[in-house]
Design an enzyme around this catalytic site. Sequence first.
Site, mmCIF file in Angstrom:
data_model
loop_
_atom_site.group_PDB
_atom_site.id
_atom_site.type_symbol
_atom_site.label_atom_id
_atom_site.label_comp_id
_atom_site.label_asym_id
_atom_site.label_seq_id
_atom_site.Cartn_x
_atom_site.Cartn_y
_atom_site.Cartn_z
ATOM 1 N N ASP A 1 0.839 -1.188 0.000
ATOM 2 C CA ASP A 1 0.000 0.000 0.000
ATOM 3 C C ASP A 1 0.885 1.254 0.000
ATOM 4 O OD1 ASP A 1 -2.330 -1.463 0.086
ATOM 5 O OD2 ASP A 1 -2.532 -1.351 2.275
ATOM 6 N N TYR B 1 5.299 -9.147 8.345
ATOM 7 C CA TYR B 1 4.905 -7.752 8.536
ATOM 8 C C TYR B 1 4.914 -7.413 10.017
ATOM 9 C CZ TYR B 1 2.903 -8.392 3.850
ATOM 10 O OH TYR B 1 2.723 -8.674 2.525
ATOM 11 N N ASP C 1 -7.609 1.553 7.108
ATOM 12 C CA ASP C 1 -6.342 2.146 7.537
ATOM 13 C C ASP C 1 -6.586 3.603 7.923
ATOM 14 O OD1 ASP C 1 -6.503 3.597 5.159
ATOM 15 O OD2 ASP C 1 -4.924 2.474 4.156
ATOM 16 N N ARG D 1 -4.593 -5.030 6.467
ATOM 17 C CA ARG D 1 -5.736 -4.182 6.837
ATOM 18 C C ARG D 1 -6.961 -5.020 7.188
ATOM 19 N NH1 ARG D 1 -7.206 -0.966 2.189
ATOM 20 N NH2 ARG D 1 -5.841 -2.264 0.901
#
Length: 301
Positions: free
Chosen positions: A47, A75, A89, A181
Amino acid sequence: MARKRKGRDISGWLVVDKPAGLTSTAVVNKVRWALQAKKAGHAGTLDPEATGVLAVALGEATKTVPYITDALKAYEFTVRLGQATNTDDAEGEVIASSDARPDETTIKEALHAFVGEIMQVPPKYSAVKIDGQRAYKLARDGEDFEVEPRPLWVEELVMLDRPDPDHVVLAMTCGKGGYVRAIARDLGEALGCFGHVTCLRRIWSGPFRAEDGLTLDQIDALAHSPELDSHIRPLEEGLEDLPQVRCTDAGLARLKNGNPGMVVASDIDYGEECWASHDGRAVAVGRFKAGELHPSRVFNQ
């Protein structure tokens, strides 16, 4: 007559530590410009506001992108508890809120439901296609639509920190197609307090790690120089998760022309996907059958 693409015929991988505020495509374009490369692509979109490892494939290495895309990735991310947004987000609008704040034990217990083979609904603001159109475009146009759930392998999901009641820092290792997300959104719903991602960093992707990546400032400073070339990693690193066989001299000639070729192999099952090398360099990827590799991709290094 097709127009010939300009640029250098260079192959390999350049690992970038992507900054926030840029699309993955913009990073690829910067790398292509800095190396004057004829062909480049990336393995796994980040993103725009996410940071971390973005592996950029150059030339023939673009043929190995699917193997990095399929590899495990890790992550670290921060979830803001108490708020849901329309984009899942911090860039989106708050659409629901709650005063509930679960304790650390409750959060850790809730994480178990997101480990293993799970079904995940990608965010509406994502690049998945709905009837041929990107979901984010439909969402921006105010269309009413549903995104189908899809399977995701989550190797690990753990809590790293609880800096304050409103935030929790998590680490996740997962397979192809995972949306952090969506994890934040679904965890917030499971905890009864809503949630969205405020900070996201990809630590590693397959064999590539963020700490080994160049920043865009470094790439700018080294642009069009031999020193930047020295940071290009071998195409073969993109094949790390596949077993390796070795071409015979006769097999090399046949494989280069896209035909099945003789290889020397050990512990390879009939029909198994593998890659063939000659003098340590990748020649082809394909299926091993009766002493031969039947190529699906051939490399012209």
